[in-house]
Scaffold this active site. Structure first.
Site, PDB file in Angstrom:
ATOM      1  N   VAL A  99       1.459  -2.101   5.452  1.00 41.30           N
ATOM      2  CA  VAL A  99       2.349  -1.918   4.304  1.00 41.30           C
ATOM      3  C   VAL A  99       2.085  -2.964   3.213  1.00 41.30           C
ATOM      4  O   VAL A  99       2.826  -3.056   2.260  1.00 41.30           O
ATOM      5  CB  VAL A  99       3.839  -1.999   4.708  1.00 41.30           C
ATOM      6  N   GLU A 100       1.017  -3.734   3.385  1.00 39.41           N
ATOM      7  CA  GLU A 100       0.673  -4.689   2.330  1.00 39.41           C
ATOM      8  C   GLU A 100      -0.678  -4.284   1.728  1.00 39.41           C
ATOM      9  O   GLU A 100      -0.745  -3.332   0.972  1.00 39.41           O
ATOM     10  CB  GLU A 100       0.721  -6.128   2.880  1.00 39.41           C
ATOM     11  N   MET A 101      -1.761  -4.936   2.119  1.00 34.84           N
ATOM     12  CA  MET A 101      -3.040  -4.589   1.512  1.00 34.84           C
ATOM     13  C   MET A 101      -3.816  -3.548   2.322  1.00 34.84           C
ATOM     14  O   MET A 101      -4.739  -2.911   1.802  1.00 34.84           O
ATOM     15  CB  MET A 101      -3.856  -5.864   1.269  1.00 34.84           C
ATOM     16  N   HIS A 148       0.827  -1.196   0.000  1.00 37.19           N
ATOM     17  CA  HIS A 148       0.000   0.000   0.000  1.00 37.19           C
ATOM     18  C   HIS A 148       0.868   1.256   0.000  1.00 37.19           C
ATOM     19  O   HIS A 148       1.854   1.341   0.723  1.00 37.19           O
ATOM     20  CB  HIS A 148      -0.907  -0.018   1.235  1.00 37.19           C
TER      21      HIS A 148
END
Lengths: 330, 330
Positions: free
Chosen positions: A139-141, A97
């Site tokens: 920091v991912e989805m 993200h």
């Protein structure tokens, strides 16, 4: 005459010894590696509370490719565990993200179903628990679980797929069911029949002479203390003092957990550069050399590296054939 | 007696007239729309200098899914033209490099091969020219052409695929060949047999009564001045004064090109929300109402909107079945 006899005897002796060596070498190969490696089973273990059905596999496939499970609407499981790229993203650490990077390299989804411990630090048990992590990670989805459910439930076309995958449940669209379906699809991402498996099943030419020599070397060096069994990984955490990431200790705070990381699989390893939890090894050669220094306390010779890499390159299995699923519009 | 006769005559008359209307309506439907719409051809036109071959389609499919064509290594053509999502990303405007947004909504790749002019402002001619744009655009894949070629040429596994796709070329890995292969794959992304096509081929029940009424309304209102032919779009630029984007004039600086945008296709339109070049219409209903105001200078009734949307929803064709291609590791 005597000299000649001696020469003849020596020559014959050398021939006998040589033949013996050759015979020994041919015989020895299966002996040296016997019991160390095993073929990949046809199917991974399935938890009792999440049986596999075709309907659940299909739903899981849809959700695996579903970018609307992310806050931005563009990141799906497949973004970082890309089936075009050996089930990884081939980046040192993933871009999530807002194009932020996480601290660790994305492990391959291929054959991940054969592992019990999930993530580099083994903090999750089973794919169902694992699948819930990246969806929510900032920091991912970056999608909170309740919003993920809300978004999927808001796409009316999904309801019949959830009903078919979880029959009899009054309210099948839940976060755990999303994870269960994704885990079920992931249990189909198996890569059978790589060189080693075919060799172990008796196709002696399925491994090149270089690869066979590499196989012997990893046994003799002791790499197989950790890299053994069907996954060529024990699937447990082992100390790996490389870089500043403290591994499981980041989660538990325990000193004993410092630098504890899950042993990486060698299956398809030639497809999943860069290597290690921090993606710091760009090539297989780099990774092998570093493992020699860090784990064996020795500088491997160029010859050893060459043969080990030849063996590792023989571990590409047959990729699963996956269609792009059509996702409901609304 | 006379009164009764009059009543009977009136009743009979009304019945006759009603029957006539019904008969007329049933007969009239094909008449009203005749020649306005056409079925989607089986295959799109192919430029003489870029013939389709199975090898080129395969290479194009690989490159379409190739995130290493982007500066970040995570964005591919498929990121924004996602075949799971009707060939779009279902965002008002795409998230590209560094999570920046471009100014316009990603048009669908499905059936794009039937258009000559490409992009919302029609600034490119043909898919080969189009494919070169997003790779290089700073807010999309952000990859300069020469670096794209360098990166692909650096993945040795690609060479045999380029040699097979462009036989006889001494140096087949070029930027134009990358674009040619992608365009060739895109020419396979055709969605036949939607409701309208089946209806036009004689399956009279392939369109619901509501959809048929909607089809008549778009003819009667004059929407089909622009939305006609096999793509339900003339494929040319027409003025659309909506928002502040100046359309083609941004490129040419010409006043005559202000607000000139390519007429959007109606094929699969129910899969590709949000709508318009700026993605400002969240639903088909919104889009239809806005088109009424902007292009027809009238507020459509709720009934008109309902039937038009029923027609538009009948235009989902059969999605192409596309496997995730395995991409060479290095």
């Amino acid at each position: 005459m005597r000299k000649t006899l001696i020469v003849v005897l020596v020559v014959v002796g050398v021939m006998l010894v040589s033949t013996g060596i050759v015979l020994y070498a041919q015989e020895a190969r299966p002996q040296v590696t016997q019991g160390v490696f095993a073929t990949l089973p046809d199917a991974p273990p399935v938890p009792e509370d999440n049986p596999m059905t075709p309907e659940k596999i299909l739903l899981g496939q849809m959700l695996y490719f579903e970018p609307r499970l992310s806050a931005s609407g563009v990141i799906s499981c497949h973004t970082c565990h890309n089936l075009s790229l050996g089930g990884t993203d081939r980046l040192p650490s993933s871009l999530g993200h807002n194009f932020e990077t996480g601290g660790r390299n994305a492990p391959t989804v291929l054959n991940a179903a054969f592992f019990n411990l999930q993530f580099w630090d083994g903090r999750a048990t089973g794919l169902e628990e694992q699948a819930q992590g990246p969806i929510q990670a900032g920091v991912e989805m970056a999608m909170p679980a309740d919003l993920a459910v809300e978004r999927i439930a808001g796409i009316e076309g999904y309801l019949p797929y959830f009903q078919a995958a979880f029959p009899g449940e009054e309210n099948p669209i839940t976060f755990i069911n999303i994870a269960r379906a994704i885990a079920t699809f992931e249990r189909t991402l198996i890569t059978p029949n790589d060189g080693l498996d075919r060799y172990l099943r008796g196709e002696t030419d399925a491994l090149s002479a270089d690869a066979q020599r590499g196989m012997e070397i990893v046994v003799q060096l002791g790499c197989v203390a950790c890299h053994q069994g069907p996954m060529l990984s024990l699937g447990v955490l082992m100390p790996f003092r490389h870089g500043e990431d403290l591994g499981l200790a980041n989660v538990t705070g325990q000193e004993a957990d410092q630098f504890m990381f899950r042993v990486a699989t060698w299956r398809n390893v030639s497809l999943t550069a860069p290597y290690f939890h921090d993606g710091s090894a760009a090539t297989l050669e780099d990774a092998v050399r570093t493992m020699g220094v860090v784990q064996l306390q020795r500088d491997l010779t160029e010859e050893e590296v060459f043969y080990i890499v030849a063996f590792l390159e023989s571990l590409e299995g047959e990729m699963p054939v996956v269609n792009i699923p059509a996702l409901p519009a609304d």
